[in-house]
Design an enzyme around this catalytic site. Structure first.
Site, mmCIF file in Angstrom:
data_model
loop_
_atom_site.group_PDB
_atom_site.id
_atom_site.type_symbol
_atom_site.label_atom_id
_atom_site.label_comp_id
_atom_site.label_asym_id
_atom_site.label_seq_id
_atom_site.Cartn_x
_atom_site.Cartn_y
_atom_site.Cartn_z
ATOM 1 N N GLY A 176 0.829 -1.310 0.093
ATOM 2 C CA GLY A 176 -0.198 0.103 -0.004
ATOM 3 C C GLY A 176 0.788 1.283 -0.080
ATOM 4 N N PRO B 79 4.604 -5.101 -0.632
ATOM 5 C CA PRO B 79 4.778 -3.863 -1.260
ATOM 6 C C PRO B 79 4.577 -4.198 -2.820
ATOM 7 C CG PRO B 79 6.925 -4.415 -0.671
ATOM 8 C CD PRO B 79 6.239 -5.306 -0.197
ATOM 9 N N ARG C 37 3.383 -1.620 -5.838
ATOM 10 C CA ARG C 37 3.762 -0.152 -6.304
ATOM 11 C C ARG C 37 4.958 0.296 -5.842
ATOM 12 N NH1 ARG C 37 -0.967 2.848 -7.980
ATOM 13 N NH2 ARG C 37 -1.973 1.870 -6.388
ATOM 14 N N ARG D 27 -4.884 2.760 -16.099
ATOM 15 C CA ARG D 27 -5.054 3.539 -14.782
ATOM 16 C C ARG D 27 -5.798 5.010 -15.054
ATOM 17 N NH1 ARG D 27 -1.721 5.012 -11.744
ATOM 18 N NH2 ARG D 27 -2.787 4.353 -9.894
ATOM 19 N N CYS E 7 -11.578 2.745 -29.432
ATOM 20 C CA CYS E 7 -12.974 3.215 -29.884
ATOM 21 C C CYS E 7 -13.662 3.542 -28.248
ATOM 22 C CB CYS E 7 -13.706 2.489 -30.584
ATOM 23 S SG CYS E 7 -12.610 2.243 -32.140
ATOM 24 N N GLU E 8 -13.281 4.406 -27.413
ATOM 25 C CA GLU E 8 -13.868 4.676 -26.259
ATOM 26 C C GLU E 8 -13.435 6.236 -26.166
ATOM 27 O OE1 GLU E 8 -15.173 2.535 -23.400
ATOM 28 O OE2 GLU E 8 -14.564 0.665 -24.352
ATOM 29 N N TYR F 224 1.114 -1.767 -12.032
ATOM 30 C CA TYR F 224 -0.284 -1.831 -12.671
ATOM 31 C C TYR F 224 -0.558 -1.120 -14.075
ATOM 32 C CZ TYR F 224 -0.820 -2.877 -7.670
ATOM 33 O OH TYR F 224 -0.479 -3.371 -6.672
HETATM 34 N N1 LLP Z 1 -1.334 -7.089 -0.863
HETATM 35 C C1 LLP Z 1 -2.499 -7.162 -1.261
HETATM 36 C C2 LLP Z 1 -3.410 -8.085 -0.208
HETATM 37 C C3 LLP Z 1 -3.220 -6.533 -1.977
HETATM 38 O O1 LLP Z 1 -4.376 -6.405 -2.230
HETATM 39 C C4 LLP Z 1 -2.225 -5.490 -2.680
HETATM 40 C C5 LLP Z 1 -2.730 -4.745 -3.742
HETATM 41 C C6 LLP Z 1 -1.080 -5.517 -2.528
HETATM 42 C C7 LLP Z 1 -0.639 -6.187 -1.489
HETATM 43 C C8 LLP Z 1 -0.186 -4.417 -2.885
HETATM 44 O O2 LLP Z 1 -0.257 -3.130 -2.915
HETATM 45 P P1 LLP Z 1 0.662 -1.971 -3.218
HETATM 46 O O3 LLP Z 1 1.767 -1.921 -2.433
HETATM 47 O O4 LLP Z 1 0.974 -2.177 -4.828
HETATM 48 O O5 LLP Z 1 0.028 -0.846 -3.378
HETATM 49 N N2 LLP Z 1 -4.473 -1.267 -9.719
HETATM 50 C C9 LLP Z 1 -4.636 -0.354 -8.696
HETATM 51 C C10 LLP Z 1 -4.104 -0.910 -7.574
HETATM 52 C C11 LLP Z 1 -4.577 -2.203 -6.919
HETATM 53 C C12 LLP Z 1 -4.108 -2.567 -5.686
HETATM 54 C C13 LLP Z 1 -4.578 -4.116 -5.392
HETATM 55 N N3 LLP Z 1 -4.120 -4.766 -4.408
HETATM 56 C C14 LLP Z 1 -3.695 0.806 -9.396
HETATM 57 O O6 LLP Z 1 -3.370 0.745 -10.289
HETATM 58 O O7 LLP Z 1 -3.740 1.686 -8.670
#
Ligand code: LLP
Length: 437
Positions: free
Chosen positions: A260, A295, A297, A333, A366-367, A395
């Site tokens: 997150g 992590p 992102r 995104r 086409c959107e 992502y």
């Molecule tokens: N752990 C779990 C259980 C998760 O569901 C996620 C992401 C992560 C870890 C990794 O989260 P991060 O560190 O990447 O924030 N598609 C969206 C983001 C969806 C995240 C889904 N879960 C975007 O492009 O912003």
């Protein structure tokens, strides 16, 4: 660093940040480089749309987190969903990362990339019997369990396989993560995790479920969280819960803090790994549990860009459209979340010297939702110029599709002065391979 155009200061993704180590996409004499390679040469050699990743940026971000938390030596399980290319996974696994998976497909990738099973954790609200079975057979470290029926299912499958498998209960701590509502996961109205009172009930059943060993707690409250407070708030709740459980004789082994951590796309000022560690380490030290992170992102986000070519410039009475060869199928995104990605030319100032114009950068799909930027102040570009869509490493490709029967983009990894294709562009044959007339 700023590019100066006619008095306007055009920020260059992330390079403007106070953190100059943020990534290895930098202008040298007005030409954009990825590490030691000029991006324009890469675009010409490999074609566009093209995802370009920097090996150094990728691995540095993993190491930054590892160093910041060295006092508790966590297991950092990179979240495969952010960017699941095998070469990305291998680069991180080689540095000691574990992997966070959410499907049988991700388990398959993780193992091909050479991740030892005992460094794999598995979340998802909808694990199927077959997926659970495969994961148990391979001997993953932990399932992050999201409901009682799922726990009972894991217990049943483990029993059939004559195994005892480790699980962590994913707690929904009901905190506001202050991020986009589509990527908020720790509110009680979200489908994820188990509230504290149900978690207590589930834990009281643990002696009846003989084939699962409930030995950890997990939380993941959302994505692109730029402040420490939501993590601290959630952690405090989860840690008090572990302490209460200990008093009741429930011994735990793991605390998984999820992922997150937010990154810089625009004007965000996210905490650094160091600042984050300073906030949460005092809490983590209160408990004697093995810490896990997931992590995605934070590690991959700024390690990649999407390079696209300008196909046409279209002026209408009210708008200027820069039509490029990358669309929402390549990077969804902006269309899906209204997300901001900085867009910069490969040549710092280039042809349009002295001029900036407001334009929409749109793809060929086409959107009307097929855009990469809306009403963005950009340097004047011409047909045939290239643009870099910054911070697309997470992502980006992993959410791409073949919509409009467009081939998925080529991905390359740059390491110093070498560039390597890590995924070939789809062929038309690839797209119809599984279809039957
Ligand atoms: N752990 C779990 C259980 C998760 O569901 C996620 C992401 C992560 C870890 C990794 O989260 P991060 O560190 O990447 O924030 N598609 C969206 C983001 C969806 C995240 C889904 N879960 C975007 O492009 O912003």
């Amino acid at each position: 660093m700023l590019i100066l155009i006619l008095g306007h200061q055009l920020p260059v993704a992330g390079i403007t940040s106070n953190n100059d180590n943020m990534h290895e996409f930098k202008y040298k004499e007005n030409k954009l480089y990825c590490e030691n390679m000029e991006v324009r040469d890469l675009a010409e050699k490999f074609g566009t749309p093209l995802y370009v990743y920097s090996y150094k940026t990728l691995t540095d971000h993993f190491l930054k987190l590892k160093t910041a938390f060295r006092q508790v030596s966590p297991l950092i399980c990179y979240s495969v969903k952010a960017n699941s290319n095998l070469a990305i996974l291998k680069a991180l696994v080689d540095k000691g990362a574990g992997l966070d998976i959410v499907s049988g497909g991700e388990l398959f990738r993780a193992l091909i990339a050479g991740c030892p099973a005992e460094r794999i954790v598995y979340a998802s609200v909808g694990k199927t019997v077959k997926e659970i079975e495969e994961a148990i057979k391979k001997g993953i470290l932990l399932f992050n369990v999201e409901s009682l029926p799922e726990l009972e299912n894991i217990n049943r499958v483990a029993k059939k396989l004559n195994k005892i498998t480790k699980v962590a209960i994913r707690i929904n701590p009901d905190v506001e993560a202050h991020t986009h509502h589509f990527i908020t996961t720790g509110k009680i109205t979200n489908k994820f995790g188990i509230d504290l009172s149900n978690a207590t009930k589930i834990l009281s059943l643990r002696r009846k479920l003989l084939n699962v060993n409930i030995c950890g707690l997990h939380m993941h409250i959302g994505s692109q969280i730029t402040k420490g407070a939501p993590f601290v708030q959630a952690l405090k709740k989860v840690i008090s819960f572990t302490i209460a459980l200990k008093k009741d004789g429930v011994k735990l082994e793991f605390l998984n803090m999820g992922g997150g951590l937010g990154i810089i796309y625009d004007k965000e000022t996210p905490q650094t790994a160091q600042e984050f560690a300073q906030k949460v380490l005092p809490l983590l030290k209160k408990i004697n549990l093995k810490i896990i992170f997931e992590p995605g992102r934070f590690i991959a986000g700024n390690a990649g860009i999407l390079v696209t070519k300008v196909l046409y410039i279209k002026n209408t009475p009210v708008r200027k459209f820069i039509i490029v060869d990358a669309g929402m199928n390549d990077l969804i995104r902006p269309a899906l979340y209204g997300a901001y990605h900085n867009i910069i030319p490969l040549e710092g100032i280039g042809e349009g010297i002295g001029k900036v114009e407001k334009a929409d950068v749109v793809g060929p799909i086409c959107e009307s939702g097929d855009f990469l930027a809306k009403e963005r102040l950009l340097p004047c570009v011409e047909e045939g110029d290239y643009l870099a869509v910054m911070s697309s490493g997470a992502y980006g490709f992993s959410m791409s599709s073949n919509y409009n029967s467009r081939r998925k983009a080529t991905e390359i990894m740059v390491r110093k002065d070498r560039a390597r294709v890590i995924r070939r562009r789809d062929t038309y044959q690839d797209m119809v391979r599984n279809e039957i007339i």
